[in-house]
Write a protein that holds these residues in place. Structure first.
Motif, PDB file in Angstrom:
ATOM      1  N   ALA A   2       5.951 -12.834   3.855  1.00 23.42           N
ATOM      2  CA  ALA A   2       5.662 -11.291   4.283  1.00 23.42           C
ATOM      3  C   ALA A   2       5.134 -10.676   2.981  1.00 23.42           C
ATOM      4  CB  ALA A   2       6.779 -10.512   5.105  1.00 23.42           C
ATOM      5  N   LEU A   3       5.873 -10.916   1.781  1.00 20.96           N
ATOM      6  CA  LEU A   3       5.561 -10.183   0.596  1.00 20.96           C
ATOM      7  C   LEU A   3       4.169 -10.627   0.403  1.00 20.96           C
ATOM      8  CD1 LEU A   3       6.353  -8.198  -1.573  1.00 20.96           C
ATOM      9  CD2 LEU A   3       7.281 -10.543  -3.000  1.00 20.96           C
ATOM     10  N   THR A   4       3.785 -12.010   0.495  1.00 25.48           N
ATOM     11  CA  THR A   4       2.328 -12.185   0.048  1.00 25.48           C
ATOM     12  C   THR A   4       1.341 -11.674   0.984  1.00 25.48           C
ATOM     13  OG1 THR A   4       3.263 -14.426  -0.525  1.00 25.48           O
ATOM     14  CG2 THR A   4       0.847 -14.169  -0.169  1.00 25.48           C
ATOM     15  N   THR A   5       1.610 -11.605   2.127  1.00 25.90           N
ATOM     16  CA  THR A   5       0.943 -10.651   3.267  1.00 25.90           C
ATOM     17  C   THR A   5       0.639  -9.348   2.681  1.00 25.90           C
ATOM     18  OG1 THR A   5       1.138 -12.042   5.116  1.00 25.90           O
ATOM     19  CG2 THR A   5       0.404 -10.137   5.521  1.00 25.90           C
ATOM     20  N   LEU A   6       1.851  -8.636   2.256  1.00 25.44           N
ATOM     21  CA  LEU A   6       1.611  -7.304   1.925  1.00 25.44           C
ATOM     22  C   LEU A   6       0.754  -7.186   0.324  1.00 25.44           C
ATOM     23  CD1 LEU A   6       2.818  -4.420   1.932  1.00 25.44           C
ATOM     24  CD2 LEU A   6       4.844  -5.184   0.610  1.00 25.44           C
ATOM     25  N   ILE A   7       1.268  -7.945  -0.433  1.00 20.85           N
ATOM     26  CA  ILE A   7       0.260  -7.923  -1.744  1.00 20.85           C
ATOM     27  C   ILE A   7      -1.261  -8.029  -1.368  1.00 20.85           C
ATOM     28  CG2 ILE A   7      -0.186  -9.036  -3.752  1.00 20.85           C
ATOM     29  CD1 ILE A   7       2.993  -9.544  -4.032  1.00 20.85           C
ATOM     30  N   GLU A   8      -1.411  -8.910  -0.474  1.00 16.74           N
ATOM     31  CA  GLU A   8      -2.836  -9.231   0.005  1.00 16.74           C
ATOM     32  C   GLU A   8      -3.457  -7.959   0.350  1.00 16.74           C
ATOM     33  OE1 GLU A   8      -2.939 -12.733   2.286  1.00 16.74           O
ATOM     34  OE2 GLU A   8      -2.599 -14.005   0.554  1.00 16.74           O
ATOM     35  N   LEU A   9      -2.941  -7.348   1.369  1.00 16.34           N
ATOM     36  CA  LEU A   9      -3.132  -6.131   2.080  1.00 16.34           C
ATOM     37  C   LEU A   9      -3.428  -4.840   0.882  1.00 16.34           C
ATOM     38  CD1 LEU A   9      -1.317  -6.280   5.145  1.00 16.34           C
ATOM     39  CD2 LEU A   9      -3.781  -6.105   4.969  1.00 16.34           C
ATOM     40  N   LEU A  10      -2.568  -5.026   0.174  1.00 18.14           N
ATOM     41  CA  LEU A  10      -2.709  -3.948  -0.840  1.00 18.14           C
ATOM     42  C   LEU A  10      -3.702  -4.128  -1.906  1.00 18.14           C
ATOM     43  CD1 LEU A  10       1.081  -3.652  -1.980  1.00 18.14           C
ATOM     44  CD2 LEU A  10      -0.169  -1.774  -0.945  1.00 18.14           C
ATOM     45  N   GLU A  11      -4.177  -5.292  -2.183  1.00 18.37           N
ATOM     46  CA  GLU A  11      -5.334  -6.041  -2.813  1.00 18.37           C
ATOM     47  C   GLU A  11      -6.602  -5.573  -2.116  1.00 18.37           C
ATOM     48  OE1 GLU A  11      -4.643  -9.951  -3.610  1.00 18.37           O
ATOM     49  OE2 GLU A  11      -3.529  -9.576  -5.543  1.00 18.37           O
ATOM     50  N   ARG A  12      -6.560  -5.967  -0.860  1.00 15.88           N
ATOM     51  CA  ARG A  12      -7.620  -5.419   0.079  1.00 15.88           C
ATOM     52  C   ARG A  12      -7.897  -3.894   0.078  1.00 15.88           C
ATOM     53  NH1 ARG A  12     -12.422  -5.172   1.616  1.00 15.88           N
ATOM     54  NH2 ARG A  12     -12.841  -5.307   3.878  1.00 15.88           N
ATOM     55  N   LEU A  13      -6.878  -3.081   0.362  1.00 18.15           N
ATOM     56  CA  LEU A  13      -6.820  -1.610   0.055  1.00 18.15           C
ATOM     57  C   LEU A  13      -7.555  -1.345  -1.304  1.00 18.15           C
ATOM     58  CD1 LEU A  13      -3.440  -0.419   1.752  1.00 18.15           C
ATOM     59  CD2 LEU A  13      -5.681   0.292   2.522  1.00 18.15           C
ATOM     60  N   ASP A  14      -7.077  -1.614  -2.237  1.00 12.65           N
ATOM     61  CA  ASP A  14      -7.712  -1.349  -3.447  1.00 12.65           C
ATOM     62  C   ASP A  14      -9.240  -1.545  -3.576  1.00 12.65           C
ATOM     63  OD1 ASP A  14      -7.372  -0.219  -6.257  1.00 12.65           O
ATOM     64  OD2 ASP A  14      -7.985  -2.502  -6.756  1.00 12.65           O
ATOM     65  N   GLU A  15      -9.791  -2.867  -3.008  1.00  8.14           N
ATOM     66  CA  GLU A  15     -11.109  -3.207  -2.829  1.00  8.14           C
ATOM     67  C   GLU A  15     -11.823  -1.933  -2.265  1.00  8.14           C
ATOM     68  OE1 GLU A  15     -11.343  -6.836  -1.274  1.00  8.14           O
ATOM     69  OE2 GLU A  15     -10.395  -7.913  -3.061  1.00  8.14           O
ATOM     70  N   VAL A  16     -11.224  -1.745  -1.078  1.00 10.19           N
ATOM     71  CA  VAL A  16     -11.993  -0.778   0.011  1.00 10.19           C
ATOM     72  C   VAL A  16     -11.792   0.596  -0.946  1.00 10.19           C
ATOM     73  CG1 VAL A  16     -11.697   0.653   1.959  1.00 10.19           C
ATOM     74  CG2 VAL A  16     -11.217  -2.084   2.103  1.00 10.19           C
ATOM     75  N   HIS A  17     -10.954   1.120  -1.523  1.00 12.86           N
ATOM     76  CA  HIS A  17     -10.917   2.385  -2.182  1.00 12.86           C
ATOM     77  C   HIS A  17     -12.100   2.214  -3.488  1.00 12.86           C
ATOM     78  CE1 HIS A  17      -7.261   3.173   0.000  1.00 12.86           C
ATOM     79  NE2 HIS A  17      -7.462   4.463  -0.185  1.00 12.86           N
ATOM     80  N   ILE A  18     -12.247   1.270  -3.929  1.00 11.41           N
ATOM     81  CA  ILE A  18     -13.081   0.930  -5.123  1.00 11.41           C
ATOM     82  C   ILE A  18     -14.472   1.179  -4.681  1.00 11.41           C
ATOM     83  CG2 ILE A  18     -14.056  -0.690  -6.636  1.00 11.41           C
ATOM     84  CD1 ILE A  18     -11.473  -1.566  -7.485  1.00 11.41           C
ATOM     85  N   GLN A  19     -14.638   0.656  -3.329  1.00  7.60           N
ATOM     86  CA  GLN A  19     -16.155   0.984  -2.453  1.00  7.60           C
ATOM     87  C   GLN A  19     -16.216   2.459  -2.311  1.00  7.60           C
ATOM     88  OE1 GLN A  19     -15.830  -1.349   1.222  1.00  7.60           O
ATOM     89  NE2 GLN A  19     -15.904  -3.280   0.113  1.00  7.60           N
TER      90      GLN A  19
END
Length: 166
Positions: A2-19
């Protein structure tokens, strides 16, 4: 897991915010060059991106709750990343979580600054447009017909920069 999933989602959120940050830079240029069509396109893309951010945020919340349940906490606490990191005991996972938190926080800070700048540019553009219209057309309180100087009761004055009466 679950932590890995959470970290991956946070990384994806960062990518979208960079967009979103890239869109903000493009929007700034469109505002300065007065390209209305480009600005409308950017606003549509921002709207779609914000929907994606909402979906990712919902998934992030679910992943955080799954992580909490995985460490034995049964209530649905709404903890921030710093509080969640206190429940992570693996130093590598904790480091990854705190690193993505710092990165995401920096991206959000830059995005906030870019949005504030764009808002000021739009306000200045509107003020300039209003001023230009006043120069071309004249103030609404400047009557085109003659009035006797003692007849001051018939003048209509504008209350502010923008006249909502249409």
């Amino acid at each position: 897991m679950a932590l890995t999933t959470l970290i991956e989602l946070l990384e994806r959120l960062d990518e979208v915010h960079i967009q979103m940050l890239d869109l903000a830079a493009t929007k700034k240029q469109a505002i300065m060059e007065n390209k209305v069509e480009v600005l409308i396109d950017i606003l549509n893309r921002e709207s779609k991106t914000m929907k994606l951010v909402g979906q990712l945020e919902e998934q992030r919340t679910q992943a955080a709750y799954a992580f909490l349940q995985g460490v034995g906490i049964r209530s649905n606490l709404n903890l921030n990343l710093t509080e969640l990191s206190r429940l992570v005991f693996d130093p590598e996972d904790k480091s990854r979580l705190l690193q993505i938190q710092k990165k995401l926080s920096g991206t959000l800070h830059h995005l906030k600054e870019a949005n504030e700048l764009n808002q000021k540019l739009i306000e200045q553009s509107l003020t300039f447009i209003d001023y230009s219209l006043d120069l071309l057309v004249g103030r609404p309180n400047q009557e085109m017909t003659y009035h006797h100087p003692s007849d001051k009761g018939s003048n209509v004055y504008r209350s502010g920069l923008f006249d909502a009466r249409g």
